[in-house]
Write a protein that holds these residues in place. Structure first.
Motif, short mmCIF file in Angstrom:
data_model
loop_
_atom_site.label_atom_id
_atom_site.label_comp_id
_atom_site.label_asym_id
_atom_site.label_seq_id
_atom_site.Cartn_x
_atom_site.Cartn_y
_atom_site.Cartn_z
N LEU A 28 0.83 -1.21 0.00
CA LEU A 28 0.00 0.00 0.00
C LEU A 28 0.87 1.25 0.00
N LEU A 29 0.20 2.40 -0.23
CA LEU A 29 0.92 3.68 -0.32
C LEU A 29 0.57 4.56 0.86
N ILE A 30 1.57 5.23 1.43
CA ILE A 30 1.30 6.19 2.49
C ILE A 30 2.08 7.48 2.20
N ASP A 31 1.40 8.61 2.38
CA ASP A 31 2.00 9.92 2.20
C ASP A 31 3.33 10.00 2.96
N VAL A 32 4.39 10.40 2.27
CA VAL A 32 5.73 10.43 2.88
C VAL A 32 5.77 11.32 4.13
N GLY A 33 4.90 12.34 4.19
CA GLY A 33 4.92 13.26 5.34
C GLY A 33 4.01 12.84 6.47
N ASP A 34 3.31 11.72 6.32
CA ASP A 34 2.37 11.28 7.36
C ASP A 34 3.14 10.47 8.41
N PHE A 35 3.84 11.20 9.25
CA PHE A 35 4.74 10.56 10.21
C PHE A 35 3.99 9.58 11.13
N ASP A 44 6.82 10.06 -11.70
CA ASP A 44 7.01 8.70 -12.20
C ASP A 44 5.94 8.30 -13.22
N PHE A 45 5.00 9.24 -13.47
CA PHE A 45 3.93 8.96 -14.43
C PHE A 45 3.97 10.01 -15.54
N PRO A 46 5.08 10.10 -16.29
CA PRO A 46 5.24 11.19 -17.26
C PRO A 46 4.20 11.16 -18.37
N ASP A 47 3.67 9.97 -18.69
CA ASP A 47 2.75 9.88 -19.82
C ASP A 47 1.29 10.09 -19.43
N GLU A 48 1.04 10.21 -18.15
CA GLU A 48 -0.37 10.30 -17.71
C GLU A 48 -0.84 11.75 -17.64
N LYS A 49 -1.96 12.01 -18.31
CA LYS A 49 -2.52 13.38 -18.23
C LYS A 49 -3.09 13.58 -16.82
N ASP A 50 -3.83 12.60 -16.34
CA ASP A 50 -4.33 12.66 -14.97
C ASP A 50 -3.48 11.73 -14.12
N LYS A 51 -2.60 12.33 -13.35
CA LYS A 51 -1.66 11.52 -12.56
C LYS A 51 -2.43 10.70 -11.52
N PRO A 52 -2.10 9.44 -11.35
CA PRO A 52 -2.80 8.63 -10.34
C PRO A 52 -2.47 9.06 -8.91
N ILE A 53 -1.33 9.75 -8.73
CA ILE A 53 -1.03 10.31 -7.40
C ILE A 53 -0.65 11.78 -7.58
N ASN A 54 -1.03 12.61 -6.59
CA ASN A 54 -0.71 14.03 -6.73
C ASN A 54 0.30 14.48 -5.69
N LYS A 55 0.83 13.55 -4.92
CA LYS A 55 1.94 13.87 -4.02
C LYS A 55 2.84 12.64 -3.89
N ASN A 56 3.85 12.78 -3.04
CA ASN A 56 4.83 11.70 -2.92
C ASN A 56 4.39 10.67 -1.88
N TYR A 57 4.43 9.43 -2.28
CA TYR A 57 4.01 8.35 -1.40
C TYR A 57 5.12 7.31 -1.23
N ILE A 58 5.16 6.76 -0.02
CA ILE A 58 6.08 5.63 0.19
C ILE A 58 5.31 4.34 -0.05
N VAL A 59 5.94 3.44 -0.79
CA VAL A 59 5.36 2.11 -1.01
C VAL A 59 5.71 1.26 0.20
N PHE A 60 4.69 0.74 0.88
CA PHE A 60 4.91 -0.17 2.01
C PHE A 60 4.53 -1.59 1.62
N VAL A 61 5.35 -2.52 2.05
CA VAL A 61 5.16 -3.92 1.73
C VAL A 61 5.19 -4.71 3.04
N LYS A 62 4.26 -5.63 3.18
CA LYS A 62 4.24 -6.45 4.40
C LYS A 62 5.47 -7.35 4.40
N ALA A 63 6.24 -7.24 5.49
CA ALA A 63 7.53 -7.98 5.52
C ALA A 63 7.28 -9.47 5.70
#
Ligand SMILES: CC(C)(COP(=O)(O)OP(=O)(O)OC[C@H]1O[C@@H](n2cnc3c(N)ncnc32)[C@H](O)[C@@H]1OP(=O)(O)O)[C@@H](O)C(=O)NCCC(=O)NCCS
Length: 256
Positions: A209-216, A237-256
């Motif tokens: 899942l994705l979580i906002d990088v600033g959401d401490f 990371d979505f240079p070809d998308e007119k409507d970006k799927p994300i509008n800010k920076n997110y960290i990808v989290f993966v269940k360890a």
């Protein structure tokens, strides 16, 4: 300065960086050590001992370099330092080296210099037979988080440490030479990974899942549920998308 590395990695993308000269500071080179600390001070790079006299800091650093605990790397444009980086804890007491302070002068940023210095820190850590390299970054220092997370560091801790600000703890395993690369942007476009919606309760989180990088607080919480942050995904990371799927920076989290 001795142990000159000279040129940057072949293939470095920026013409501007190609003329820089890279060197590793020798412990006897008082002038280089003094210039390095002045460079950090001039660029307001704060350390725990920043308020101590420079002479004292020079002596301390000399001792650490001589003892094999610390390596300091400089990038110079002519006789001017434009970037620096150090790595500590290279002695036998620890299995992990510490990526300690990477600073690129403002008008040399976003050209790959930070990445280059980060690779050199890893090189120093590998030479000292360390199994990993670790660091801590204030949660609002996006440049530094981006640099580390896009260079293979994993976010595995979040705590309070530097100037009472929340820090993320990051670690890169140096023994895993060929880590698996995932194209996270493609996964987002395919709907395979997303920002959890309000209705998702803790028990229903996906494995990725994705979580906002600033959401401490959110990040602190997800780490307690056994997730690890593996990548920083940005709208760029979505240079070809007119409507970006994300509008800010997110960290990808993966269940360890
Ligand atoms: C952090 C710092 C060293 C990065 O240096 P840099 O030369 O700009 O870094 P690079 O150009 O090598 O960038 C590395 C990656 O991070 C990304 N990045 C760098 N700065 C970024 C920023 N401010 N926002 C978003 N992404 C950023 C780049 O896009 C690049 O990703 P990519 O190659 O996958 O596209 C620099 O911003 C700096 O000196 N900051 C102030 C000092 C500091 O806070 N140091 C860390 C203290 S712990």
């Amino acid at each position: 300065m001795t142990a000159d590395r000279g040129e940057l990695t072949p293939g470095i993308r920026s013409e501007k960086l190609k003329k820089l000269f890279i060197s590793i500071i020798d412990p006897d080179d008082t002038e280089a050590i003094t210039s390095y600390l002045r460079f950090e001070d001039d660029n307001r790079f704060e350390r725990q001992d920043s308020t101590e006299s420079r002479d004292l800091r020079v002596e301390k650093l000399k001792r650490k370099i001589s003892a094999g605990d610390t390596v300091v790397i400089l990038a110079c444009d002519g006789d001017k330092i434009v970037a620096s980086s150090s790595v500590t804890d290279l002695g036998p007491d620890s299995q992990e080296a510490w990526a300690d302070g990477t600073l690129v002068q403002q008008n040399y940023r976003k050209e790959g210099m930070g990445r280059e210095l980060s690779l050199m820190q890893e090189e120093a850590a590998r030479k000292a037979s360390k199994e990993a390299i670790v660091t801590a970054i204030n949660f609002d220092n996006l440049g530094s988080i981006a640099l580390r997370m896009r260079s293979g560091y994993v976010l595995g801790r979040a705590g309070l440490s530097w100037q009472n600000k929340g820090c993320y703890g990051l670690r890169k395993d140096l023994e895993n030479k060929n880590p698996e690369q995932t194209d996270w942007a493609t996964k987002v476009l395919a709907g395979e990974i997303k920002v959890p919606s309000v209705s998702d309760d803790a028990g229903k989180f996906n494995d990725q899942l994705l979580i906002d990088v600033g959401d401490f607080e959110g990040i602190k919480d997800i780490l307690t549920k056994g997730y690890r942050g593996v990548y920083l995904l940005m709208p760029e990371d979505f240079p070809d998308e007119k409507d970006k799927p994300i509008n800010k920076n997110y960290i990808v989290f993966v269940k360890a």
